[in-house]
Structure formats: structure tokens, C-alpha cells
Enzyme design. Structure first.
Site, PDB file in Angstrom:
ATOM      1  N   HIS A 140       0.878  -1.179   0.000  1.00 44.35           N
ATOM      2  CA  HIS A 140       0.000   0.000   0.000  1.00 44.35           C
ATOM      3  C   HIS A 140       0.912   1.225   0.000  1.00 44.35           C
ATOM      4  O   HIS A 140       2.015   1.182   0.560  1.00 44.35           O
ATOM      5  CB  HIS A 140      -0.844  -0.048   1.280  1.00 44.35           C
ATOM      6  CG  HIS A 140      -1.928   0.984   1.343  1.00 44.35           C
ATOM      7  ND1 HIS A 140      -1.679   2.291   1.691  1.00 44.35           N
ATOM      8  CD2 HIS A 140      -3.263   0.902   1.119  1.00 44.35           C
ATOM      9  CE1 HIS A 140      -2.826   2.971   1.678  1.00 44.35           C
ATOM     10  NE2 HIS A 140      -3.803   2.150   1.331  1.00 44.35           N
ATOM     11  N   ASP A 166       3.206  -4.636   8.022  1.00 49.08           N
ATOM     12  CA  ASP A 166       1.974  -3.863   7.910  1.00 49.08           C
ATOM     13  C   ASP A 166       0.800  -4.847   8.022  1.00 49.08           C
ATOM     14  O   ASP A 166       0.516  -5.590   7.093  1.00 49.08           O
ATOM     15  CB  ASP A 166       1.967  -3.127   6.560  1.00 49.08           C
ATOM     16  CG  ASP A 166       0.623  -2.500   6.230  1.00 49.08           C
ATOM     17  OD1 ASP A 166      -0.344  -2.691   6.996  1.00 49.08           O
ATOM     18  OD2 ASP A 166       0.536  -1.819   5.187  1.00 49.08           O
ATOM     19  N   GLN A 175      -4.479  -5.401   6.936  1.00 52.77           N
ATOM     20  CA  GLN A 175      -5.477  -6.332   6.387  1.00 52.77           C
ATOM     21  C   GLN A 175      -5.397  -7.706   7.035  1.00 52.77           C
ATOM     22  O   GLN A 175      -6.118  -8.622   6.633  1.00 52.77           O
ATOM     23  CB  GLN A 175      -5.299  -6.486   4.865  1.00 52.77           C
ATOM     24  CG  GLN A 175      -5.429  -5.200   4.084  1.00 52.77           C
ATOM     25  CD  GLN A 175      -6.862  -4.652   4.069  1.00 52.77           C
ATOM     26  OE1 GLN A 175      -7.817  -5.331   4.445  1.00 52.77           O
ATOM     27  NE2 GLN A 175      -7.006  -3.421   3.638  1.00 52.77           N
TER      28      GLN A 175
HETATM   29  N1  7TS Z   1      -1.733  -0.806   4.626  1.00 58.27           N
HETATM   30  C1  7TS Z   1      -2.629  -1.601   4.028  1.00 58.27           C
HETATM   31  C2  7TS Z   1      -2.264  -2.995   3.667  1.00 58.27           C
HETATM   32  C3  7TS Z   1      -3.912  -1.110   3.773  1.00 58.27           C
HETATM   33  O1  7TS Z   1      -4.820  -1.909   3.193  1.00 58.27           O
HETATM   34  C4  7TS Z   1      -4.238   0.220   4.133  1.00 58.27           C
HETATM   35  C5  7TS Z   1      -5.582   0.812   3.808  1.00 58.27           C
HETATM   36  C6  7TS Z   1      -3.270   0.982   4.789  1.00 58.27           C
HETATM   37  C7  7TS Z   1      -2.026   0.445   5.003  1.00 58.27           C
HETATM   38  C8  7TS Z   1      -3.573   2.351   5.318  1.00 58.27           C
HETATM   39  O2  7TS Z   1      -4.447   2.238   6.380  1.00 58.27           O
HETATM   40  P1  7TS Z   1      -5.071   3.519   7.111  1.00 58.27           P
HETATM   41  O3  7TS Z   1      -6.088   2.955   8.024  1.00 58.27           O
HETATM   42  O4  7TS Z   1      -3.979   4.215   7.792  1.00 58.27           O
HETATM   43  O5  7TS Z   1      -5.671   4.351   5.996  1.00 58.27           O
HETATM   44  N2  7TS Z   1      -6.246   0.196   2.749  1.00 58.27           N
HETATM   45  C9  7TS Z   1      -7.359   0.675   2.118  1.00 58.27           C
HETATM   46  C10 7TS Z   1      -8.020  -0.008   1.116  1.00 58.27           C
HETATM   47  O6  7TS Z   1      -7.702  -1.101   0.677  1.00 58.27           O
HETATM   48  N3  7TS Z   1      -9.062   0.729   0.693  1.00 58.27           N
HETATM   49  O7  7TS Z   1      -9.106   1.853   1.419  1.00 58.27           O
HETATM   50  C11 7TS Z   1      -8.042   1.847   2.305  1.00 58.27           C
END
Ligand code: 7TS
Length: 406
Positions: A122, A199, A202
Site C-alpha cells: 500500500h 503492515d 489487512q
Molecule cells: N496498509 C494496508 C495494507 C492497507 O490496506 C491500508 C488501507 C493501509 C495500510 C492504510 O491504512 P489507514 O487505516 O492508515 O488508511 N487500505 C485501504 C483499502 O484497501 N481501501 O481503502 C483503504
């Protein structure tokens, strides 16, 4: 055993119509819906306990502090960490990675150094490292993946050299669903003496995570993807790593003493948690952990993997449709393209029928580039989704193709 009827009754948002159709929410990788216990805990906190933490001896402040500290302990338990002090509250995965990039990596990075990430990261696990690395003349290298979306683990050793200062790899890919063998990757990192972050954004909603078994230095996740509120998440860090770190932000709570000449810092975790935190969010996250415990993460994992198998078969059988990401070990994400129809048009059509999916690059442009595409439509499933919902998705996709191509 998961009983979807019983589960769904606990998620008020699911009980509604969207554009005249019962809502089918298949955007769980973006954010999950919240069970009523989480919603209630946030409301009750504001109705009964609202106060600042660790600052007052009065009763309300004690209650707020207790709720806040209890969640830290619950996260410790969920991740199998040794001590609650190894859990740092942050806004979410993004802030967690920025914290480690700035607080840990910046101190040790020199010109020419390298940071290793994977091709399926990501953007939140790419850009924070670049922000720290590029001004210092350091660079990012990537671990390649094959056409199924499996990382080429055998290439990692060859990519590590004396300049490698950090490795950061996603546990479960949000756009492909790949579950990476993080324990094996951490063993390689450890052998090379390179600190590693996983990370887990998910992963935590779908599977049991044990940071000691995985062997990582840092593990980060977001509360909102595991049935908790937005604006709260955590970083697990090994005590010695967190103690080495510089504070990322300065302010209240993170100090021991302040003069105009010099400031000394508090112990972890306070050192890394400047300012008034998201107290209500923390309490809601605690309830989300209670919820997952009550349902049983193993039950969720089993139910979702059956749903994934069913969805993969049904969706994959649609003419002109290609599933993007068919790794050996996958979480409940089905990304796909349809020849001749842009993914935004797929998303728009489904929304007209009450079905919520995400379309676009899912903040994983390097992964999309590997497939020579710039977007997919993505259905991501939770344990409150059902086979009937998958069937409705498939019917609507087929109707769209009939209408589009004829
Ligand atoms: N890492 C992964 C693997 C993610 O799926 C996401 C967000 C993030 C980091 C960032 O997370 P946050 O909560 O700090 O924003 N993924 C997604 C998605 O798949 N669709 O919208 C956000």
C-alpha cells in the site's frame, strides 16, 4: 461456527436499502462496519465518562484513563506481545508507519542506504520511507512478485546488502489478497541483522496474529479495519526498538521535564504519544477486540475462506472477467477486471443496485503496474457477508456484461 443472521443483527448499518436495494457491503478492506457494542461504547464514553487521560485525579479522568489503558492491554493480548508498554497508540496504520520511519529510521539512515519493501505495498508502506530516505540520499528497493501475486521470497537474500537498513512488508495485500509468509521473511531479516516492520492492516481482522511467533520488530494496524472506530490504531514495537526511537511529535504527556534549554522524555509508551489521544476511539477499539474474541478469529477465518473459495469460483466463471491475484494463500479479497469495461463503470453499476465495491488502484500503484493495469474492481468480504450476497453480485455483473456488450 458463524451464523451470518445472528452476526448481521449486530451491525445496524447493514440493515438498510441503498438505491432501492438491500445494501450489500463488499468494501471491507477499505473499512469494516461496526458492531453495536462498539458504537454503544463510544456513545457511552461521551455520555458518562468523557475526560482527559492521565492528567487528573478526579473520578472521570480515572475512568477515561482506565478505559484507555485497558485497550492497550487488550491489544497486547491480541498480538501476543510481552508487555503493554510495547503498544503505542496512533491514528492508524499510516501514522504508525510514519512514526517508525521518522522516529526509528531517520536516526540511522545515511546516504546510499537502502530500504526494502515489496512490490505489493500500500502507498502507506512506501511513501513514508521515501519521505525520510530521499532527502538523506537513501533509496527504496522492492521485492518482486510473480504473476499470481506471490512474493518471490527466494530473491530477498540477494536484495539485502550492507546498505540495507530496514525492511517493511505487508502481511496481507489489500488489492490482491495475498497472505505473505511473514515469519519466513522475518527470519531472513533477522539473519541479516536488519530490523523489519509488518503492515498488518489487512491481517488483524482475518487471522490470528502473534508478533513473537512472527519475529518482527514492529507490527502496525488500523482499528477501523477490524470493526473498531476510525482514527485509532497501534504500533507494536519490541521494547528495545521503541526505547531507541526518537519522539516523532513533541507535546504534552511525552516529557519528563522541560526547560527552555532542554527536555527529557518520558518512558515508552508515553514518549511516543504526544498530546491528547483519541480516547473514545481507544475505548471503541477495546470493544472491537472483545467482539473478535467472542466470535473467535479462527471461526471468522474459516468462514471467510469458504466464502472466498465460493466467490472466486462464481466470479471467476464470468465471461471476459479476469481475477487479479491468485496467490497460494489468500484472504477474502477478489480483485477483477472485465475486458472492455472500466472498473469505475463496474463500481457505478453495482452501486445502482445497492452493492458497494471499491474500484481504482487501491493505493497500490506499483502492484497494478506489475499487471499492466491501472485499476480493478474489488469485492472484499467479511464474516457478515453471505453466499447469497455473492450470488447477487454475480447476477448483477452478468446483467451488466449483457447490457454492455449487446
Ligand atoms: N496498509 C494496508 C495494507 C492497507 O490496506 C491500508 C488501507 C493501509 C495500510 C492504510 O491504512 P489507514 O487505516 O492508515 O488508511 N487500505 C485501504 C483499502 O484497501 N481501501 O481503502 C483503504
Amino acid at each position: 461456527m458463524i451464523n451470518p443472521e445472528e452476526i448481521r443483527a449486530r451491525f445496524p448499518v447493514l440493515d438498510q436499502e441503498v438505491n432501492g436495494h438491500p445494501l450489500i457491503y463488499l468494501d471491507n478492506a477499505a473499512t469494516t462496519q461496526k458492531p453495536n457494542t462498539v458504537i454503544k461504547s463510544v456513545t457511552e464514553y461521551y455520555e458518562k465518562d468523557n475526560s482527559n487521560v492521565h492528567r487528573g485525579i478526579h473520578t472521570l479522568s480515572q475512568r477515561a484513563s482506565d478505559g484507555y489503558d485497558e485497550t492497550r492491554e487488550k491489544i497486547r493480548g491480541m498480538l501476543g506481545a510481552k508487555e503493554a508498554e510495547e503498544i503505542i497508540f496512533v491514528r492508524g496504520t499510516t501514522e504508525g508507519i510514519n512514526l517508525v520511519a521518522n522516529g526509528f529510521l531517520r536516526r540511522i539512515l545515511e546516504p546510499g542506504d537502502e530500504i526494502l519493501v515489496s512490490q505489493m505495498e500500500h502507498h502507506a508502506n512506501i511513501v513514508p520511507w521515501q519521505l525520510v530516505a530521499h532527502p538523506l540520499g537513501a533509496k527504496i528497493k522492492s521485492i518482486p512478485m510473480d504473476e499470481n501475486g506471490d512474493l518471490m521470497i527466494e530473491k530477498i537474500e540477494g536484495l539485502i546488502n550492507s546498505k540495507t537498513k530496514f525492511i517493511s512488508v505487508v502481511h496481507v495485500s489489500n488489492s490482491l489478497g495475498t497472505i505473505n509468509p511473514v515469519k519466513e521473511i522475518c527470519e531472513i531479516a533477522k539473519k541479516a541483522g536488519v530490523p523489519i516492520l509488518i503492515d498488518g492492516a489487512q491481517a488483524v481482522p482475518h487471522m490470528n496474529v502473534d508478533v513473537l511467533d512472527i519475529g518482527c520488530d514492529f507490527y502496525v494496524f488500523s482499528g477501523h479495519k477490524m470493526y473498531g472506530p476510525t482514527g485509532i490504531g497501534a504500533v507494536y514495537g519490541k521494547r528495545e526498538r521503541l526505547e531507541e526511537m526518537d519522539p516523532y511529535q513533541g507535546g504534552g504527556d511525552m516529557i519528563r521535564s522541560v526547560t527552555f534549554e532542554e527536555t527529557t522524555y518520558n518512558q515508552i509508551p508515553a514518549k511516543l504519544e504526544a498530546g491528547t489521544p483519541n480516547i473514545a476511539g481507544t475505548i471503541g477499539l477495546g470493544k472491537a477486540i472483545d467482539y473478535l474474541k467472542e466470535i473467535g478469529i479462527e471461526n471468522i477465518e474459516k468462514y471467510e475462506s469458504e466464502l472466498l473459495e465460493y466467490a472466486t469460483e462464481k466470479i471467476g466463471a464470468i465471461d471476459k472477467l479476469t481475477i487479479i491475484g491468485s496467490a497460494k494463500n489468500k484472504a477474502s479479497v477478489v480483485s477483477f477486471t472485465i475486458d472492455g469495461i472500466h472498473s469505475h463503470d463496474i463500481g457505478g453499476w453495482l452501486d445502482e443496485h445497492g452493492i458497494a465495491v471499491r474500484t481504482g488502484h487501491h493505493c497500490t500503484q506499483p502492484a497494478m503496474n506489475c499487471y499492466g493495469i491501472n485499476s480493478t474492481a474489488r469485492a472484499s468480504f467479511s464474516h457478515y457477508n453471505t453466499k447469497e450476497e455473492v450470488d447477487k453480485l454475480v447476477v448483477k455483473l452478468k446483467e451488466m456484461c449483457d447490457w454492455w456488450f449487446n
